[in-house]
Write an enzyme that holds these catalytic residues in place. Structure first.
Site, PDB file in Angstrom:
ATOM      1  N   GLU A   1      14.242  -2.343 -14.725  1.00 35.34           N
ATOM      2  CA  GLU A   1      14.645  -2.801 -15.797  1.00 35.34           C
ATOM      3  C   GLU A   1      16.190  -3.655 -15.517  1.00 35.34           C
ATOM      4  O   GLU A   1      16.487  -4.606 -15.823  1.00 35.34           O
ATOM      5  CB  GLU A   1      14.882  -2.152 -17.061  1.00 35.34           C
ATOM      6  CG  GLU A   1      13.501  -1.260 -17.503  1.00 35.34           C
ATOM      7  CD  GLU A   1      13.230   0.104 -16.922  1.00 35.34           C
ATOM      8  OE1 GLU A   1      12.580   0.583 -17.533  1.00 35.34           O
ATOM      9  OE2 GLU A   1      13.765   0.198 -15.749  1.00 35.34           O
TER      10      GLU A   1
ATOM     11  N   ALA B   1     -14.288   9.765   5.741  1.00 35.57           N
ATOM     12  CA  ALA B   1     -14.958   8.721   5.897  1.00 35.57           C
ATOM     13  C   ALA B   1     -16.237   9.348   6.504  1.00 35.57           C
ATOM     14  O   ALA B   1     -16.168  10.321   7.245  1.00 35.57           O
ATOM     15  CB  ALA B   1     -14.387   7.561   7.154  1.00 35.57           C
TER      16      ALA B   1
ATOM     17  N   CYS C   1      13.995   4.593 -19.303  1.00 36.14           N
ATOM     18  CA  CYS C   1      14.657   5.930 -19.508  1.00 36.14           C
ATOM     19  C   CYS C   1      15.984   5.810 -20.322  1.00 36.14           C
ATOM     20  O   CYS C   1      16.500   4.663 -20.582  1.00 36.14           O
ATOM     21  CB  CYS C   1      15.051   6.308 -18.042  1.00 36.14           C
ATOM     22  SG  CYS C   1      16.398   5.425 -17.111  1.00 36.14           S
TER      23      CYS C   1
ATOM     24  N   TRP D   1     -15.170   5.507  15.873  1.00 33.26           N
ATOM     25  CA  TRP D   1     -14.672   5.450  14.723  1.00 33.26           C
ATOM     26  C   TRP D   1     -16.023   5.352  13.830  1.00 33.26           C
ATOM     27  O   TRP D   1     -16.865   4.264  14.005  1.00 33.26           O
ATOM     28  CB  TRP D   1     -13.758   4.242  14.433  1.00 33.26           C
ATOM     29  CG  TRP D   1     -12.448   4.351  15.228  1.00 33.26           C
ATOM     30  CD1 TRP D   1     -12.219   3.569  16.356  1.00 33.26           C
ATOM     31  CD2 TRP D   1     -11.363   4.967  14.997  1.00 33.26           C
ATOM     32  NE1 TRP D   1     -11.140   4.002  17.007  1.00 33.26           N
ATOM     33  CE2 TRP D   1     -10.630   4.681  15.917  1.00 33.26           C
ATOM     34  CE3 TRP D   1     -10.978   5.714  14.015  1.00 33.26           C
ATOM     35  CZ2 TRP D   1      -9.109   5.523  16.032  1.00 33.26           C
ATOM     36  CZ3 TRP D   1      -9.681   6.280  13.909  1.00 33.26           C
ATOM     37  CH2 TRP D   1      -8.991   6.084  15.187  1.00 33.26           C
TER      38      TRP D   1
END
Length: 370
Positions: A54, A156, A77, A172
């Site tokens: 801000e 993965a 805040c 991979w």
């Protein structure tokens, strides 16, 4: 800079995304100041101790902030921390209207910033793109409300659910696009966690590479956490050569000679309660939370994932699925552990998203509540 009104909060969210990886343990926030339909100030949270989004946007706007509207992704805040309260800066600048995506769950703020603005005569609106704002700061939100880090399980696997061949080869499984995205994930989290088996088998670097900064260099590297009850991590492992810090979590009591060797290699050794060499992972997460680690990316392996899932310690899952078939009865699946006895008891993801990364499919989702 001109933009349609519906784009202003989207712009603020994009700015918040730029702050990810630099602001922890503070939230990543974006702010846009608009006057007469024109953007006059842009900002995102700077590293801890520096200006918030801000204030950055207000400084850019200058005198044009008077009577303008601010779009900000999190409630400003209202307390004095390492920087002055943003609410007072907004009021002093003469902002007439503030749109915020999300109320800050921090007990020091949590509606108080909103109230302070309203009492000063500033119009307020809450809830635009709330889900997107929540996702950007999901690590901060869990940490500030529980003191515990947000834990992401990333793996993965092949179409038949394998993370390696029966000979242990895993390079991979995922494609280039998926691996680039993983480096981005490493860039935005506070820590990467793996089990000792992963270090022994794959010798990973566990660092963020080629995703930001000059020359492809990232910000300070995430903390590397190796869960290694019996101290099996080789002293020749590449993690000891990488910049940044490495913590090896071992079972208490630990061998004094191994402790000395790890310390000489540059690691920090943390002794934790354990049963039959299996570390209390809840205690480890609690310790990391006390160190203001707000988010952890767990990258394997099978046993560590199993223990975390069995204990309900995973918040989010990122599963990369590659269009290959590995086969083999001895080939490991992504998650070990005890599992469940019936399909009806299986852990089910919510808020599921499916996306494409090259030839791979990424399935992401959350466990438990928010």
């Amino acid at each position: 800079m001109l933009a349609r009104p519906v784009d202003f909060m989207e712009c603020a969210l994009s700015l918040a995304g730029l702050a990810l990886g630099y602001t922890s343990p503070n939230p990543a926030v974006g702010a846009v100041v608009v006057r007469d339909g024109v953007v006059v100030g842009l900002g995102h949270t700077q590293p801890p101790g520096s200006v918030h989004a801000e204030v950055m946007a207000l400084r850019q706007a200058g005198a044009r902030a008077k009577g303008a509207t601010m779009y900000v992704t999190l409630e400003p805040c209202c307390h004095q921390g390492r920087t002055p309260p943003c609410t007072q800066a907004i009021i002093d600048a003469g902002i007439s209207e503030v749109h915020m995506s999300l109320i800050d769950p921090n007990p020091l703020v949590s509606g108080k910033g909103l109230k302070m603005l309203e009492e000063a005569g500033v119009k307020t609106f809450v809830g635009e793109y709330e889900e997107r704002a929540r996702e950007i700061n999901e690590g901060y939100i869990k940490f500030i409300t529980t003191g515990m880090p947000f834990v992401i399980a990333k793996f993965a696997m092949s179409l038949d659910g394998k993370i390696a061949t029966q000979n242990g080869d895993s390079k991979w499984i995922s494609g280039d696009e998926s691996r680039k995205f993983v480096h981005y994930l490493r860039h935005i989290v506070d820590a990467i966690m793996v089990g000792a088996n992963t270090v022994v088998a794959d010798d990973p670097q566990l660092s963020a590479r080629g995703c930001s900064g000059k020359g492809g260099k990232t910000k300070q590297q995430p903390l590397r956490v190796i869960v290694d009850g019996r101290g099996r991590t080789p002293l020749s492992a590449r993690v000891f050569e990488e910049p940044g810090n490495t913590v090896i979590a071992v079972a208490k009591p630990f061998d004094a000679k191994k402790m000395e060797d790890f310390l000489k290699a540059g690691a920090e050794v943390v002794e934790l309660p354990a049963e039959q060499g299996v570390i209390d992972l809840g205690e480890l997460l609690n310790l990391l939370g006390k160190r203001q680690v707000t988010s952890i990316l767990v990258e394997g392996g099978n046993k560590l994932f199993g223990s975390l899932f069995d204990r309900g310690l995973i918040d989010k899952v990122l599963a990369f699925i590659s269009p290959i078939i590995i086969g083999g009865e001895g080939a490991k699946s992504a998650v070990g552990g005890n599992g469940v006895g019936r399909v009806a008891e299986a852990l089910r993801l919510n808020r599921v998203k499916i996306s494409e990364l090259g030839d791979d499919i990424l399935i992401s989702g959350y466990l438990g509540g928010r």
